[in-house]
Design a protein around this motif. Structure first.
Motif, short mmCIF file in Angstrom:
data_model
loop_
_atom_site.label_atom_id
_atom_site.label_comp_id
_atom_site.label_asym_id
_atom_site.label_seq_id
_atom_site.Cartn_x
_atom_site.Cartn_y
_atom_site.Cartn_z
N VAL A 4 3.05 3.53 -3.57
CA VAL A 4 2.74 2.21 -3.04
C VAL A 4 2.16 2.39 -1.65
CG1 VAL A 4 3.68 -0.02 -2.33
CG2 VAL A 4 4.62 1.16 -4.32
N PRO A 5 0.91 1.94 -1.42
CA PRO A 5 0.33 2.08 -0.08
C PRO A 5 0.98 1.09 0.90
CG PRO A 5 -1.18 0.91 -1.51
CD PRO A 5 -0.02 1.36 -2.37
N VAL A 6 1.37 1.58 2.05
CA VAL A 6 1.96 0.75 3.08
C VAL A 6 1.01 0.76 4.28
CG1 VAL A 6 3.92 0.44 4.63
CG2 VAL A 6 4.29 1.31 2.32
N PRO A 7 0.53 -0.41 4.69
CA PRO A 7 -0.39 -0.44 5.83
C PRO A 7 0.33 -0.05 7.13
CG PRO A 7 0.15 -2.66 5.14
CD PRO A 7 0.76 -1.73 4.13
N LYS A 8 -0.43 0.58 8.03
CA LYS A 8 0.16 0.99 9.31
C LYS A 8 0.39 -0.19 10.23
CE LYS A 8 -1.56 5.67 9.30
NZ LYS A 8 -2.33 6.69 10.01
#
Length: 125
Positions: A4-8
């Motif tokens: 799951v991509p997590v934004p910075k």
């Protein structure tokens, strides 16, 4: 393994409300529909359905722009407010004025010398 991509930057993440839209978008789209759909049915009989559809699209477009458009994290009404402020409310040219600390000290010294000359009975000029 699931990825799951997590934004910075989590400040850009907006909570979704309905149909993957934010509350703001749902509200603006609803207002657009409340204005555009009745306008379509009122103008359909007199102008034809294609012209009524174009008028409906033109009437709904500002609401869609307020719902979707965002620049540098600011919605459209904030950008319009800034534009109106800089274009019409505030003066066009801003005068650059500095307060030179050394000039203030120099003026103070000259004033003290003049007061000292006056107190001792000598003319200032």
């Amino acid at each position: 393994m699931a990825y799951v991509p997590v934004p910075k930057d989590l400040t850009r993440v907006k909570t979704k409300f309905l149909f993957n839209l934010t509350k703001r978008q749902v509200f603006c789209f609803g207002l657009g529909a409340l204005v555009g759909v009745p306008l379509f049915f009122v103008t359909k009989d007199t102008m034809g359905s294609s012209m009524a559809a174009l008028i409906m699209i033109a009437a709904m477009m500002p609401f869609f722009m307020f719902a979707i458009y965002e620049q540098h994290g600011q919605p459209l009404e904030v950008l319009l407010q800034h534009y109106i402020q800089t274009r019409f409310v505030r003066p066009r040219t801003r005068v650059y004025q500095t307060e030179n600390f050394y000039a203030t000290i120099d003026q103070n010294i000259r004033t003290r010398r003049e007061v000292k000359k006056i107190l001792h009975g000598k003319s200032p000029h």
